[in-house]
Scaffold this motif. Structure first.
Motif, mmCIF file in Angstrom:
data_model
loop_
_atom_site.group_PDB
_atom_site.id
_atom_site.type_symbol
_atom_site.label_atom_id
_atom_site.label_comp_id
_atom_site.label_asym_id
_atom_site.label_seq_id
_atom_site.Cartn_x
_atom_site.Cartn_y
_atom_site.Cartn_z
ATOM 1 N N MET A 82 0.843 -1.198 0.000
ATOM 2 C CA MET A 82 0.000 0.000 0.000
ATOM 3 C C MET A 82 0.876 1.245 0.000
ATOM 4 O O MET A 82 1.724 1.410 0.863
ATOM 5 N N ALA A 83 0.653 2.067 -0.992
ATOM 6 C CA ALA A 83 1.503 3.243 -1.108
ATOM 7 C C ALA A 83 1.031 4.316 -0.154
ATOM 8 O O ALA A 83 -0.135 4.437 0.164
ATOM 9 N N SER A 84 1.957 5.118 0.301
ATOM 10 C CA SER A 84 1.590 6.237 1.171
ATOM 11 C C SER A 84 2.532 7.381 0.908
ATOM 12 O O SER A 84 3.679 7.192 0.555
ATOM 13 N N SER A 85 2.039 8.610 1.075
ATOM 14 C CA SER A 85 2.895 9.775 0.870
ATOM 15 C C SER A 85 3.767 9.957 2.091
ATOM 16 O O SER A 85 3.294 9.909 3.218
ATOM 17 N N VAL A 86 5.041 10.152 1.849
ATOM 18 C CA VAL A 86 5.985 10.280 2.949
ATOM 19 C C VAL A 86 6.677 11.623 2.864
ATOM 20 O O VAL A 86 7.229 11.981 1.830
ATOM 21 N N ILE A 87 6.618 12.399 3.922
ATOM 22 C CA ILE A 87 7.347 13.666 4.010
ATOM 23 C C ILE A 87 8.736 13.358 4.536
ATOM 24 O O ILE A 87 8.876 12.708 5.569
ATOM 25 N N PRO A 88 9.799 13.778 3.829
ATOM 26 C CA PRO A 88 11.148 13.517 4.343
ATOM 27 C C PRO A 88 11.309 14.107 5.731
ATOM 28 O O PRO A 88 11.016 15.278 5.963
ATOM 29 N N LEU A 89 11.755 13.312 6.661
ATOM 30 C CA LEU A 89 11.934 13.765 8.029
ATOM 31 C C LEU A 89 13.417 13.869 8.308
ATOM 32 O O LEU A 89 14.134 12.872 8.300
ATOM 33 N N ALA A 93 9.797 7.926 13.644
ATOM 34 C CA ALA A 93 9.644 6.566 14.155
ATOM 35 C C ALA A 93 8.256 6.019 13.815
ATOM 36 O O ALA A 93 8.109 4.851 13.434
ATOM 37 N N GLU A 94 7.222 6.865 13.955
ATOM 38 C CA GLU A 94 5.875 6.427 13.613
ATOM 39 C C GLU A 94 5.745 6.179 12.115
ATOM 40 O O GLU A 94 5.018 5.265 11.686
ATOM 41 N N ALA A 95 6.446 6.957 11.307
ATOM 42 C CA ALA A 95 6.414 6.758 9.853
ATOM 43 C C ALA A 95 7.012 5.405 9.477
ATOM 44 O O ALA A 95 6.508 4.704 8.589
ATOM 45 N N GLU A 96 8.095 5.025 10.168
ATOM 46 C CA GLU A 96 8.721 3.731 9.893
ATOM 47 C C GLU A 96 7.799 2.584 10.296
ATOM 48 O O GLU A 96 7.684 1.582 9.576
ATOM 49 N N LYS A 97 7.121 2.724 11.441
ATOM 50 C CA LYS A 97 6.185 1.692 11.887
ATOM 51 C C LYS A 97 4.998 1.603 10.924
ATOM 52 O O LYS A 97 4.508 0.507 10.624
ATOM 53 N N LYS A 98 4.550 2.752 10.463
ATOM 54 C CA LYS A 98 3.442 2.787 9.506
ATOM 55 C C LYS A 98 3.812 2.033 8.233
ATOM 56 O O LYS A 98 3.033 1.189 7.749
ATOM 57 N N LYS A 99 4.980 2.322 7.719
ATOM 58 C CA LYS A 99 5.421 1.667 6.484
ATOM 59 C C LYS A 99 5.535 0.163 6.674
ATOM 60 O O LYS A 99 5.138 -0.623 5.797
ATOM 61 N N SER A 100 6.082 -0.255 7.816
ATOM 62 C CA SER A 100 6.211 -1.683 8.091
ATOM 63 C C SER A 100 4.845 -2.364 8.102
ATOM 64 O O SER A 100 4.660 -3.445 7.522
ATOM 65 N N CYS A 101 3.877 -1.731 8.752
ATOM 66 C CA CYS A 101 2.531 -2.307 8.823
ATOM 67 C C CYS A 101 1.891 -2.400 7.443
ATOM 68 O O CYS A 101 1.284 -3.423 7.089
ATOM 69 N N ARG A 140 3.538 -5.170 5.396
ATOM 70 C CA ARG A 140 3.112 -6.502 5.837
ATOM 71 C C ARG A 140 1.642 -6.753 5.509
ATOM 72 O O ARG A 140 1.236 -7.882 5.228
ATOM 73 N N ALA A 141 0.838 -5.686 5.532
ATOM 74 C CA ALA A 141 -0.564 -5.828 5.149
ATOM 75 C C ALA A 141 -0.672 -6.233 3.679
ATOM 76 O O ALA A 141 -1.509 -7.074 3.308
ATOM 77 N N GLU A 144 -5.737 -10.708 8.429
ATOM 78 C CA GLU A 144 -4.441 -10.183 8.863
ATOM 79 C C GLU A 144 -4.116 -8.885 8.136
ATOM 80 O O GLU A 144 -3.582 -7.942 8.726
ATOM 81 N N ALA A 145 -4.444 -8.848 6.846
ATOM 82 C CA ALA A 145 -4.186 -7.635 6.058
ATOM 83 C C ALA A 145 -4.959 -6.448 6.629
ATOM 84 O O ALA A 145 -4.427 -5.343 6.751
ATOM 85 N N LYS A 146 -6.223 -6.679 6.996
ATOM 86 C CA LYS A 146 -7.037 -5.595 7.546
ATOM 87 C C LYS A 146 -6.510 -5.141 8.897
ATOM 88 O O LYS A 146 -6.434 -3.928 9.177
ATOM 89 N N ALA A 147 -6.108 -6.099 9.744
ATOM 90 C CA ALA A 147 -5.586 -5.746 11.069
ATOM 91 C C ALA A 147 -4.310 -4.925 10.951
ATOM 92 O O ALA A 147 -4.127 -3.921 11.659
ATOM 93 N N LEU A 148 -3.413 -5.339 10.059
ATOM 94 C CA LEU A 148 -2.155 -4.607 9.870
ATOM 95 C C LEU A 148 -2.404 -3.236 9.246
ATOM 96 O O LEU A 148 -1.737 -2.259 9.589
ATOM 97 N N SER A 149 -3.375 -3.159 8.344
ATOM 98 C CA SER A 149 -3.711 -1.871 7.731
ATOM 99 C C SER A 149 -4.228 -0.901 8.784
ATOM 100 O O SER A 149 -3.842 0.276 8.802
ATOM 101 N N ASN A 150 -5.095 -1.384 9.675
ATOM 102 C CA ASN A 150 -5.621 -0.521 10.731
ATOM 103 C C ASN A 150 -4.523 -0.073 11.685
ATOM 104 O O ASN A 150 -4.507 1.078 12.140
ATOM 105 N N GLU A 151 -3.594 -0.991 11.978
ATOM 106 C CA GLU A 151 -2.463 -0.622 12.838
ATOM 107 C C GLU A 151 -1.613 0.445 12.157
ATOM 108 O O GLU A 151 -1.153 1.403 12.794
#
Length: 236
Positions: A1-8, A37-45, A48-49, A60-67
């Motif tokens: 799942m793609a997401s927009s990431v602001i360089p931190l 740190a939250e951006a990295e966790k978001k990307k990991s979830c 994996r989703a 599992e995909a839905k649970a990871l997406s919600n996380e």
């Protein structure tokens, strides 16, 4: 799942427009670090989703997406706190001139939203112009400016003419729809700030209609950064 990431990026003292304490710099960096740190966790979830979805495990995909969405919300929260913190510090009354806004330390999307709100507020108050401090890009990745081009784009979208000032780190914006050939020369003021005399303007000419900017989803108002625009930058 793609997401927009602001360089931190860790900015520290480079995000401030004045000498400041180590504690203030550390607080700003702490908030940006938490967002990263939250951006990295978001990307990991989200990654994996996607993998779970590909192997047919929809639950599992839905649970990871919600996380991932929860981490995305936390990322936005920490970045919002960092933006409010640095904006208040750099735009405190008495720190910069009343006709000026400093965008140091803000990410591009943050700077755009804040500047548009300030422009509309200034126009409603009858202010004739605005000086926008964008920096020279010395501390940007590769030395490439990011905020200045977006500020210029926003001005064009709002039908406002502008000119880069002498130090190249500021933009002069005419708020009345007039054309500006060049920013007026700086003149010293008793309070130590520098201001411009009335600029040379070309006669106003109607501009062709432009497509409207896409509307961002509305968010409930709060006492955060948009609330402090009037407090920090009121033009008397």
């Amino acid at each position: 799942m793609a997401s927009s990431v602001i360089p931190l990026e860790r900015l520290g003292g480079h995000a401030f427009n004045h000498r400041t304490s180590v504690e203030l710099e550390e607080e700003y960096d702490r908030l940006r670090d938490l967002a990263r740190a939250e951006a990295e966790k978001k990307k990991s979830c989200f990654d994996r989703a996607h993998e779970a979805y590909e192997r047919g495990d929809g639950a599992e995909a839905k649970a990871l997406s919600n996380e991932g969405k929860r981490h995305q919300a936390k990322q936005a929260e920490y970045n919002k706190k960092a933006a409010e913190f640095i904006f208040r510090e750099n735009n405190a009354m008495g720190r910069i001139a009343e006709d000026t806004i400093d965008l140091h330390g803000l990410f591009v999307e943050e700077a755009e939203d804040i500047l548009e709100a300030r422009i509309r507020d200034a126009q409603a108050r009858g202010q004739s112009h605005l000086h926008v401090i964008v920096g020279k890009g010395n501390h940007s990745t590769g030395g490439v400016r990011k905020i200045k081009p977006r500020v210029e784009q926003l001005c064009r979208e709002l039908g406002l003419d502008y000119a880069t000032e002498e130090n190249e780190g500021r933009i002069y914006v005419d708020l009345g729809g007039n054309r500006v050939e060049a920013p007026p020369p700086l003149s010293p003021q008793p309070d130590g700030h520098q201001s411009h005399s009335r600029p040379q303007k070309r006669p106003h000419r109607p501009r062709p209609e432009r497509p409207q900017r896409p509307q961002r989803p509305e968010e409930p108002e709060d006492d955060g950064i948009f609330g402090c625009i009037k407090a920090c930058c009121t033009v008397m």
